[in-house]
Enzyme design. Structure first.
Site, short mmCIF file in Angstrom:
data_model
loop_
_atom_site.label_atom_id
_atom_site.label_comp_id
_atom_site.label_asym_id
_atom_site.label_seq_id
_atom_site.Cartn_x
_atom_site.Cartn_y
_atom_site.Cartn_z
N SER A 181 75.82 65.84 23.95
CA SER A 181 75.86 65.80 25.41
C SER A 181 76.88 66.79 25.94
O SER A 181 77.86 67.10 25.26
CB SER A 181 76.20 64.38 25.88
OG SER A 181 76.16 64.30 27.29
N ASP A 182 76.62 67.29 27.14
CA ASP A 182 77.59 68.16 27.79
C ASP A 182 77.53 67.93 29.29
O ASP A 182 76.46 67.70 29.85
CB ASP A 182 77.31 69.63 27.48
CG ASP A 182 78.49 70.50 27.87
OD1 ASP A 182 79.50 70.46 27.14
OD2 ASP A 182 78.43 71.16 28.91
N THR A 183 78.68 67.96 29.93
CA THR A 183 78.79 67.72 31.37
C THR A 183 79.52 68.88 32.02
O THR A 183 80.55 69.33 31.53
CB THR A 183 79.57 66.41 31.63
OG1 THR A 183 78.88 65.33 31.02
CG2 THR A 183 79.69 66.14 33.13
#
Length: 195
Positions: free
Chosen positions: A70-72
């Site tokens: 995941s990446d934000t």
């Protein structure tokens, strides 16, 4: 036989959110280059990073292992706002967000063998007007240093947020509904959704 699930992250926030859903998993941080590529928009950027994180870990295991990456990113206009390296950077970022609406874009990718699925969740966040003194005091709490966009909604900075439209958990780092839907496509179920 239960499927092995690995979270390709060392983020304590993502770990807590995945635990909250009732999954059993291992955490392994993925070391990748997080530079933004030329002509890359924020959705492409977070999607690529989420996929790369999952693939780096998946390559170390056989095809029975499911890896979640995941990446934000915090986005204001066309700017992808990174983690502040100094008080001055923190002031610059949070002054930009002060009294404005910005977007938090989170991508979640799941990799199993040759199969990859990714989705992106976009949440709008409205900030109150911040003074430089508030920003400076916030910096000295130690909270903004490792946060994209220089703030963590689940911490002290929650008081800066007037409202959000979209997924709160995606702003923290892992959208709960979408993550559980995606994992179920790979046959990975939480302790409460198992048959």
């Amino acid at each position: 036989m239960s499927t092995t699930l690995i979270l390709a992250s060392q983020s304590p926030r993502r770990k807590e959110l995945l635990e909250q859903l009732g999954y059993h998993f291992t955490c392994l941080p993925a070391d990748i280059d997080e530079s933004v590529l030329a002509q890359e928009n924020p959705e492409q950027y977070v999607s690529r990073l989420a996929i790369e994180k999952a693939r780096v870990i998946a390559k170390q295991y056989d095809e029975s292992v499911v890896v979640l990456g995941s990446d934000t990113s915090v986005v204001f206009g066309t700017h992808i706002l990174g983690k502040p390296a100094s008080l001055d950077e923190c002031i610059a970022i949070l002054s930009m967000l002060s009294g404005q609406t910005h977007q938090v874009i989170t991508a979640v990718a799941v990799v199993k063998g040759e199969r990859t699925e990714v989705f992106v969740v976009r949440t709008e966040v409205d900030f109150k007007v911040l003074t430089e003194q508030e920003i400076s005091r916030y910096w000295h709490t130690g909270e903004p240093q490792d946060k994209a966009g220089a703030y963590g909604i689940q911490g002290v900075a929650g008081q800066f947020v007037k409202q959000i439209r979209g997924s709160y958990s995606a702003v923290v780092g892992l959208p709960l509904y979408e993550t559980s839907q995606l994992l179920s496509l790979f046959g990975v179920h939480s302790s409460i959704t198992k048959d």
